[in-house]
Motif scaffolding. Structure first.
Motif, mmCIF file in Angstrom:
data_model
loop_
_atom_site.group_PDB
_atom_site.id
_atom_site.type_symbol
_atom_site.label_atom_id
_atom_site.label_comp_id
_atom_site.label_asym_id
_atom_site.label_seq_id
_atom_site.Cartn_x
_atom_site.Cartn_y
_atom_site.Cartn_z
ATOM 1 N N THR A 117 32.431 46.601 22.965
ATOM 2 C CA THR A 117 31.154 46.244 22.811
ATOM 3 C C THR A 117 30.669 47.235 21.776
ATOM 4 O O THR A 117 30.795 48.658 21.912
ATOM 5 N N GLY A 118 30.016 46.608 20.693
ATOM 6 C CA GLY A 118 29.384 47.366 19.672
ATOM 7 C C GLY A 118 30.259 47.996 18.562
ATOM 8 O O GLY A 118 30.115 48.701 17.672
ATOM 9 N N VAL A 119 31.721 47.663 18.919
ATOM 10 C CA VAL A 119 32.637 48.239 17.893
ATOM 11 C C VAL A 119 33.350 47.190 17.064
ATOM 12 O O VAL A 119 33.471 46.143 17.560
ATOM 13 N N VAL A 120 32.964 47.391 15.557
ATOM 14 C CA VAL A 120 33.138 46.213 14.602
ATOM 15 C C VAL A 120 34.036 46.517 13.599
ATOM 16 O O VAL A 120 33.950 47.711 13.078
ATOM 17 N N ALA A 121 35.040 45.630 13.211
ATOM 18 C CA ALA A 121 36.062 46.056 11.932
ATOM 19 C C ALA A 121 35.115 45.349 11.060
ATOM 20 O O ALA A 121 34.734 44.113 11.195
ATOM 21 N N HIS A 122 35.492 45.854 9.608
ATOM 22 C CA HIS A 122 34.814 45.496 8.299
ATOM 23 C C HIS A 122 35.801 45.211 7.572
ATOM 24 O O HIS A 122 36.625 45.855 6.984
ATOM 25 N N ALA A 123 35.629 43.828 6.713
ATOM 26 C CA ALA A 123 36.586 43.563 5.475
ATOM 27 C C ALA A 123 35.744 44.408 4.550
ATOM 28 O O ALA A 123 34.485 44.760 4.524
ATOM 29 N N SER A 124 36.508 44.698 3.339
ATOM 30 C CA SER A 124 35.889 45.207 2.003
ATOM 31 C C SER A 124 34.980 44.605 1.470
ATOM 32 O O SER A 124 34.866 43.318 1.545
ATOM 33 N N ALA A 125 34.012 45.219 0.742
ATOM 34 C CA ALA A 125 32.666 44.548 -0.006
ATOM 35 C C ALA A 125 32.895 44.785 -1.338
ATOM 36 O O ALA A 125 31.890 44.855 -2.196
ATOM 37 N N GLY A 126 33.995 45.388 -1.762
ATOM 38 C CA GLY A 126 34.115 45.860 -3.235
ATOM 39 C C GLY A 126 33.527 47.421 -3.534
ATOM 40 O O GLY A 126 33.310 47.479 -4.819
ATOM 41 N N GLY A 127 33.544 48.070 -2.618
ATOM 42 C CA GLY A 127 32.726 49.544 -2.938
ATOM 43 C C GLY A 127 33.631 50.693 -2.271
ATOM 44 O O GLY A 127 32.996 51.549 -1.974
ATOM 45 N N PHE A 128 34.878 50.322 -2.575
ATOM 46 C CA PHE A 128 35.412 51.514 -2.221
ATOM 47 C C PHE A 128 35.480 53.027 -2.793
ATOM 48 O O PHE A 128 35.664 53.976 -2.224
ATOM 49 N N ASN A 129 34.822 52.874 -4.061
ATOM 50 C CA ASN A 129 34.767 54.104 -5.048
ATOM 51 C C ASN A 129 33.831 54.923 -4.187
ATOM 52 O O ASN A 129 33.849 56.261 -4.132
ATOM 53 N N ALA A 130 32.554 54.372 -3.546
ATOM 54 C CA ALA A 130 31.610 55.238 -2.904
ATOM 55 C C ALA A 130 32.130 55.433 -1.525
ATOM 56 O O ALA A 130 31.576 56.114 -0.927
ATOM 57 N N GLY A 131 33.123 54.496 -0.962
ATOM 58 C CA GLY A 131 33.373 54.798 0.378
ATOM 59 C C GLY A 131 32.938 53.569 1.209
ATOM 60 O O GLY A 131 31.757 52.941 1.103
ATOM 61 N N GLU A 132 33.840 53.011 2.024
ATOM 62 C CA GLU A 132 33.286 51.664 2.817
ATOM 63 C C GLU A 132 33.714 52.079 4.317
ATOM 64 O O GLU A 132 34.695 52.622 4.584
ATOM 65 N N LYS A 133 32.843 51.593 5.118
ATOM 66 C CA LYS A 133 32.829 51.562 6.593
ATOM 67 C C LYS A 133 33.756 50.430 6.916
ATOM 68 O O LYS A 133 33.344 49.330 6.873
ATOM 69 N N ILE A 134 34.985 50.785 7.346
ATOM 70 C CA ILE A 134 35.991 49.645 7.780
ATOM 71 C C ILE A 134 36.027 49.453 9.232
ATOM 72 O O ILE A 134 36.558 48.457 9.839
ATOM 73 N N VAL A 135 35.448 50.470 10.017
ATOM 74 C CA VAL A 135 35.213 50.247 11.540
ATOM 75 C C VAL A 135 33.828 50.891 11.774
ATOM 76 O O VAL A 135 33.509 52.269 11.433
ATOM 77 N N THR A 136 32.940 50.157 12.502
ATOM 78 C CA THR A 136 31.761 51.130 13.141
ATOM 79 C C THR A 136 31.442 50.834 14.608
ATOM 80 O O THR A 136 32.118 49.768 15.153
ATOM 81 N N ALA A 137 31.005 51.999 14.878
ATOM 82 C CA ALA A 137 30.528 51.899 16.467
ATOM 83 C C ALA A 137 29.156 52.021 16.601
ATOM 84 O O ALA A 137 28.659 53.062 15.969
ATOM 85 N N ALA A 138 28.285 51.128 17.196
ATOM 86 C CA ALA A 138 26.885 51.024 17.208
ATOM 87 C C ALA A 138 26.624 52.235 18.134
ATOM 88 O O ALA A 138 27.284 52.781 18.824
ATOM 89 N N ALA A 139 25.234 52.841 17.929
ATOM 90 C CA ALA A 139 24.553 53.709 18.609
ATOM 91 C C ALA A 139 24.803 53.471 20.225
ATOM 92 O O ALA A 139 24.627 52.192 20.430
ATOM 93 N N ALA A 140 25.007 54.279 21.161
ATOM 94 C CA ALA A 140 25.508 54.063 22.594
ATOM 95 C C ALA A 140 26.759 53.334 22.744
ATOM 96 O O ALA A 140 26.751 52.850 23.923
ATOM 97 N N GLU A 141 27.559 53.218 21.817
ATOM 98 C CA GLU A 141 28.624 52.394 22.059
ATOM 99 C C GLU A 141 29.853 53.254 21.409
ATOM 100 O O GLU A 141 29.582 54.337 20.683
ATOM 101 N N GLY A 142 31.043 52.867 21.637
ATOM 102 C CA GLY A 142 32.409 53.579 20.995
ATOM 103 C C GLY A 142 32.741 54.524 21.559
ATOM 104 O O GLY A 142 33.712 55.532 21.075
ATOM 105 N N GLU A 143 32.426 55.148 22.859
ATOM 106 C CA GLU A 143 32.802 56.246 23.561
ATOM 107 C C GLU A 143 34.300 55.663 23.984
ATOM 108 O O GLU A 143 34.484 54.817 24.709
ATOM 109 N N GLY A 144 35.248 56.880 23.839
ATOM 110 C CA GLY A 144 36.622 56.600 24.354
ATOM 111 C C GLY A 144 37.651 56.493 23.066
ATOM 112 O O GLY A 144 37.495 57.174 22.030
#
Length: 178
Positions: A117-144
């Motif tokens: 819940t609240g944890v999402v994997a992301h495909a690239s958007a062409g911005g690896f030079n600046a860094g891309e978030k490939i996995v995100t955990a929303a606030a109040a989620e991602g514990e563990g």
């Protein structure tokens, strides 16, 4: 006899009141924060792109990022993200732009009772030079604990690339906040 029992009863009540008065009104509990880190500690390994032979057309090459584990035991409810950075590839004065690098969304699997819940994997958007978030955990989620298996990074080498060795220093970081 009746008076003694009465005096004894009053005396007992006085002791009970003293015990209640000396009990703390609340109890303190100190809960220390855990960490947000890779397991084992240290960023995962990023391989090298496979060599290509120039033939006047764009060439496709790839590299792998080793699977890794993220553990969020902070108790902060801040969320987190995995940031993958691949700067432009440079060979002297020639450059292959990091925008030529792409990756499908990684596979993320919760472990040890964690929730997706609240944890999402992301495909690239062409911005690896600046860094891309490939996995995100929303606030109040991602514990563990989460197992992350990155997909292959693909690089399209343009047909205008010069012969030589191109260098870049990719990094993977886990960062607090979504």
């Amino acid at each position: 006899m009746f008076n003694r029992k009465r005096i004894f009863g009053v005396f007992s009540a006085a002791l009970m009141i003293a015990a209640v008065i000396s009990a703390p009104a609340h109890a303190d509990l100190l809960v220390n924060a855990g960490t947000l880190d890779f397991d084992p500690a240290g960023a995962p390994t990023i391989g090298d792109f496979s060599a290509v032979t120039l033939d006047g057309t764009p060439q496709l090459t790839s590299l792998t990022v080793a699977p890794f584990t993220i553990i969020d035991s902070t108790g902060s409810a801040s969320g987190w993200n995995v940031l993958l950075t691949v700067p432009d590839l440079v060979n002297g004065t020639d450059t292959i732009l990091a925008s030529n690098v792409s990756m499908s969304a990684p596979v993320v699997t919760p472990a040890a009772g964690a929730s997706m819940t609240g944890v999402v994997a992301h495909a690239s958007a062409g911005g690896f030079n600046a860094g891309e978030k490939i996995v995100t955990a929303a606030a109040a989620e991602g514990e563990g604990t989460y197992l992350v298996s990155p997909r292959i990074l693909k690089l399209t080498v343009p047909d205008t690339a010069l012969v030589g060795t191109y260098v870049s220093a990719g990094t993977v970081a886990v960062v607090s906040g979504p």
